[in-house]
Each structure stands twice: as C-alpha cells, then as structure tokens.
Design an enzyme around this catalytic site. Sequence first.
Site, PDB file in Angstrom:
ATOM      1  N   SER A  21      96.887 -11.263 -41.174  1.00 10.27           N
ATOM      2  CA  SER A  21      98.098 -10.540 -40.791  1.00 10.27           C
ATOM      3  C   SER A  21      99.305 -10.927 -41.639  1.00 10.27           C
ATOM      4  O   SER A  21      99.341 -12.002 -42.249  1.00 10.27           O
ATOM      5  CB  SER A  21      98.425 -10.788 -39.317  1.00 10.27           C
ATOM      6  N   MET A  22     100.285 -10.057 -41.664  1.00 11.89           N
ATOM      7  CA  MET A  22     101.537 -10.300 -42.370  1.00 11.89           C
ATOM      8  C   MET A  22     102.173 -11.588 -41.850  1.00 11.89           C
ATOM      9  O   MET A  22     102.369 -11.751 -40.640  1.00 11.89           O
ATOM     10  CB  MET A  22     102.458  -9.108 -42.124  1.00 11.89           C
TER      11      MET A  22
END
Length: 388
Positions: free
Chosen positions: A100-101
């Site tokens: 994920s970011m």
Amino acid sequence: MTTGKEEAGPAGLASALVAVGALTSDWLSAFQAVPRELFVPDRIWPGIADGTRQTALVDRAKDPEAWFRAVYSDVPLTTQWDDGRHTGDGLGITPASSSSMPRMVFSMLADLDVREGHRVLEIGTGTGWNAGLLAHRIGGANVLSVEYDADVSKAALRNLRAAGLAPLLLVGDGRPGHADSAPFDRIIATCSVGEVPRAWIEQTRPGGVVVAPWGTDYGGEYIVRLVVGEDRTASGPFTRSSAFMRLRQQRAERPPFGAYLKGQEWPADGVRSVTALAPADVGGWLEQFVIGLHVPGAFWRAERYDDGTYTLWTYSTDTESWASADYEPGVSEYAVAQSGPRRLWDETEAAFRWWEEHGRPGFDRFGLTVDGDGERVWLDSPDNPVPT
C-alpha cells in the site's frame, strides 16, 4: 509522491511522510527498523499517488535503481494480478495484492492508535509490511494477520522472517475474524469492504477500534474509524479518502454489458429525455460515494469517444435497468435514455440534489454505524442517517 529533487531512499520518503503529517514520531522508529524494501518483490507495477491506475512493470533484475526509487516513493505497488493467474510483463486485468501507499499505511496506523499491550487483528497480510510495522511497535505475539491467498501469505512470512519479525500469520477468509484469539483491542483491514463483517465488531473489546476502507458498489471509498461500544454496536467517522482492493469475498460480480440491451440497438426500449446535470459533475470520488449511498445495487462505466464526448452508463446489478447520459463539452443539456423498473438517472439526479441541498458536505461529515440491524451511513450525527 517523492520526486527526483528529493533525497532517494528511506530518508527521503520519511521526510516526505513527515511533511504531510502521515509519519509521526511514535511510528518513526518502526519505519526505520522495518524497511519497505524487505517487503517488496522484484517485479512490481507502481501506481500513482492520486488515483487507481498502475504504470509499467519495474523489474529489479533489469533496473535495480528504478526499483529502489519506486519502493521509496509514496505510491502503491501492485505485486499480484488476477489472483496470481497473470504472469506476463504487462498489466493484468484486476490488481489482487499490493504494497500500500506509505502515506496511507501510516495514516491508517495513526487512526488505529495502538498502545503497548494491545492485541491487533489484521485482515489482509499482503506483503507483510503493515504486520511488520505493528509487530515492531507492540510485539509479534500481539499481532495476528489473516491472508486469503496462500502464496501471498508464504511470501509475507519470508519477508517478515528476513526482517527478524514474527507476528502470527494465518491463511483463510478474514470475514469471520478469529474467534479463538479474541477479543482484540484493535482490528485493521488492508482491503476494502462494502459491509463490515459483524464478527469484527463482536471480537473487539468495548472501547476498541476497527479501521477499514469502506465503499459503495457504485464507487467512492473512505477509511472509517469505528469505536466499539459496550452493547457491541460500533460507530465512527470517515477519516480520509482511500482506494483499496476489495475483500475477495465481497467483490462485485458485474454482469456483461450485453445483458442489458439484450441484443437490441440503443436506445432499445429506453425512454429518452434531457438533463441539465452534466455527467461530468457526478464523476468525482466524493460524488460517487454520495450517489452510491442513495442508489444501491448499481454501478457505472464510461464509454469514451475520440472527439472528447462520452456516454455515462449506469446499470443495476440485477440486469433489469440501465440508463445512459451523453456528455458533450460546452452544452447545457445532455441526452438521457432510461430503461427498466428503476429510473437510474433519475435516482442519480436525486442523490446529487440531496448532496447540494445539504451544502455539498465533504467526506469528513459522514460516518458509519454498525449494529444488529446492519449498517447505516450518517451525516454529522448517528441520529441523522443518510436516506437510501
């Protein structure tokens, strides 16, 4: 996203995350001790900071510098397509697992608000980085992570062992939680849901917190932070925009588009009209979220043409109703056709009008309540549910 002018590597990413308020002092040591690079495979498809698209494959063996830059950029990294069936270099059809970011990772951990001694259940192990950060912070024995995909879980286990971390990993459906290990102080989902599983609420201690990405079938998604009450109800606000992969068991099955016109030429039996509401005005992330609350059981797609015009199609999931709205730049009225027992464009317009009449509220004015009767999105207060 980090740029070429910023320092590459962990220090540059840390500076960028601190600057936007995502990485706080209580998580800095975990960021430093649990490097993202240990949790990223050699082949990745970097995403973009503001959106859901992926860019071309970056292969560490062919371009280690590009791989390193991608790892320490504030972007999500797709690590699996099509539940592992895709093996080529190009883009697959559906992203199925990712790192994920980083901005989202630490923002959600801030929402989770873990403390020493807390026990945490994570739904969606992915590459293992989030579980590793939690294990460093509160100890591996206090972190249980459930991953549906056995191959993804095996890779995460290797990553965590390489980092010297040992949370407990399980393979299985995350919806039932893990009753044998309950209760938990915190539950965090790293996949989105359209319905919060009741087990997550029941397995959280009163006063505990559930953090999850929540979105409608139509579109739009935000992180919700639920606090569990003594009566095993849970309620709380949406905290930030998100775009996570859906919990696999809640993925929407989209009927083929041919199921709607049933072999007839458009507009088939559709009733034609015009509207002053531009299709472009309903396409934003927040607008999709609001429309999805009012127009359940529906989804959309855009059919774009070379001259800059497009048709916005809205479909009911039961294949009984459809609507089309034609967008053309510079005009004040737009052609509409609707078919079936539901008038889906009329429903869309009504949802948009409701939003306008309430002052176009942002996501931070919405919240969610989950109880024995199901779940309800509300505006400003749990006593003010959004009509559906």
